[in-house]
Design a protein around this motif. Structure first.
Motif, short mmCIF file in Angstrom:
data_model
loop_
_atom_site.label_atom_id
_atom_site.label_comp_id
_atom_site.label_asym_id
_atom_site.label_seq_id
_atom_site.Cartn_x
_atom_site.Cartn_y
_atom_site.Cartn_z
N HIS A 1 0.85 -1.12 0.02
CA HIS A 1 0.19 0.08 -0.01
C HIS A 1 0.90 1.31 0.07
O HIS A 1 0.34 2.41 0.21
N HIS A 2 2.04 1.00 -0.21
CA HIS A 2 2.94 2.40 -0.09
C HIS A 2 2.41 3.42 -1.02
O HIS A 2 2.58 4.77 -0.66
N GLU A 3 2.04 2.98 -2.28
CA GLU A 3 1.66 4.28 -3.18
C GLU A 3 0.37 4.93 -2.50
O GLU A 3 0.09 6.19 -2.58
N GLU A 4 -0.64 4.12 -2.12
CA GLU A 4 -1.84 4.55 -1.55
C GLU A 4 -1.63 5.61 -0.14
O GLU A 4 -1.85 6.54 -0.11
N PRO B 1 -6.36 13.46 11.83
CA PRO B 1 -7.16 13.36 11.00
C PRO B 1 -7.97 11.90 11.00
O PRO B 1 -7.79 11.17 9.89
N TYR B 2 -8.21 11.28 11.98
CA TYR B 2 -8.58 10.04 12.06
C TYR B 2 -9.93 9.53 11.02
O TYR B 2 -9.77 8.64 10.25
N ASN B 3 -10.54 10.34 10.85
CA ASN B 3 -12.14 10.36 9.98
C ASN B 3 -12.08 10.49 8.51
O ASN B 3 -12.63 10.25 7.92
N PHE B 4 -10.47 11.07 8.00
CA PHE B 4 -10.22 11.09 6.76
C PHE B 4 -9.08 10.10 6.23
O PHE B 4 -8.59 10.06 5.18
N ALA B 5 -8.78 8.99 7.14
CA ALA B 5 -7.91 8.05 7.04
C ALA B 5 -8.80 6.73 7.33
O ALA B 5 -8.03 5.79 7.69
N ALA B 6 -9.85 6.68 7.33
CA ALA B 6 -10.65 5.58 8.17
C ALA B 6 -10.56 4.22 7.33
O ALA B 6 -10.54 3.14 7.93
N SER B 7 -10.16 4.21 5.96
CA SER B 7 -10.12 2.84 5.33
C SER B 7 -8.75 2.17 5.46
O SER B 7 -8.47 1.16 4.94
N VAL B 8 -7.78 2.73 5.94
CA VAL B 8 -6.67 2.52 6.03
C VAL B 8 -6.38 1.28 6.89
O VAL B 8 -7.14 1.25 7.93
N GLY B 9 -5.52 0.08 6.38
CA GLY B 9 -5.36 -0.94 7.39
C GLY B 9 -6.37 -2.03 6.99
O GLY B 9 -6.34 -3.16 7.61
#
Length: 222
Positions: A87-90, A214-222
């Motif tokens: 996922h490094h590009e993402e 900014p938790y709610n703007f990285a919610a899909s990570v992981g």
């Protein structure tokens, strides 16, 4: 032994200052801030969630981060390396997007409506994780009046943020409408000033919060 992930950052001169027990895994130009945890030690409690968030906030104070929610576990260091590789590009694009940004929030306690959710007998920590699963699986289930209110607040804060997220959840006295705004750090005072001018509808209560990672703007990570 497993690994609890806190956040993902870039390496550099502002390397995170870590607490005892916290370490990093570096690969592909990215750094994962992690802690080794025993199988029985990571179960959520209010204190463990707050301690987790303090670590993320300490790292965020020094550099842009992709903050992860409590409970993101990896089986091994190899699994973390694979995550960064896949996922490094993402993650690079997300760090670019979140650089120089913070999260501001407005919570609106709306008058009581017929109960849509059953009462929970879960422990506070388990209820917290259950609420996150519900949040990211249920989508936008605001009723028209709540959506209109969210749109109105967004218009009143125009120019103070670049993105908005919204969600609804049950509360003891009604329904809690949570609005999150991805805000440039340089615009925090402007956001606060404009937010103070908001006149809430009769019967509602407002609570302002932030700035936060900014938790709610990285919610899909992981």
């Amino acid at each position: 032994m497993r690994y609890l992930l806190y956040c993902i950052v870039r390496p550099g001169t502002n390397a995170p200052i870590l607490q005892p027990g916290i370490t990093v895994v570096t690969a592909h130009g990215l750094v994962a801030v992690v802690a080794r945890v025993e199988e029985t030690s990571w179960a959520p409690t209010v204190s463990s969630v707050l301690a987790f968030e303090k670590v993320v906030e300490a790292v965020y104070a020094r550099q842009p981060v992709i903050p992860l929610r409590y409970g993101c576990l990896m089986e091994s260091e190899i699994a973390i390396l694979r995550l960064l590789e896949d996922h490094h590009e993402e993650y690079e694009a997300l760090l670019d997007r979140l650089g120089g940004m913070t999260e501001m929030g407005i919570r609106v306690l709306c008058p009581a409506r017929p109960r849509l959710f059953p009462e929970s007998s879960l422990s506070p920590g388990a209820a917290y994780l259950a609420s996150l699963r519900k949040r990211y699986s249920s989508g936008d289930n605001l009723v028209p009046e709540e959506a209109e209110l969210a749109d109105r607040f967004g218009d009143l804060l125009s120019g103070c943020y670049t993105e908005q997220r919204r969600e609804i959840s049950p509360a003891d006295q009604g329904r809690l409408l949570s609005l999150y705004f991805l805000t440039p750090k340089t615009a925090v005072e402007q956001f606060r000033h404009q937010a103070r001018l908001i006149c809430p509808p009769a019967g509602t209560k407002l609570l302002f919060s932030g700035p936060w990672p900014p938790y709610n703007f990285a919610a899909s990570v992981g």
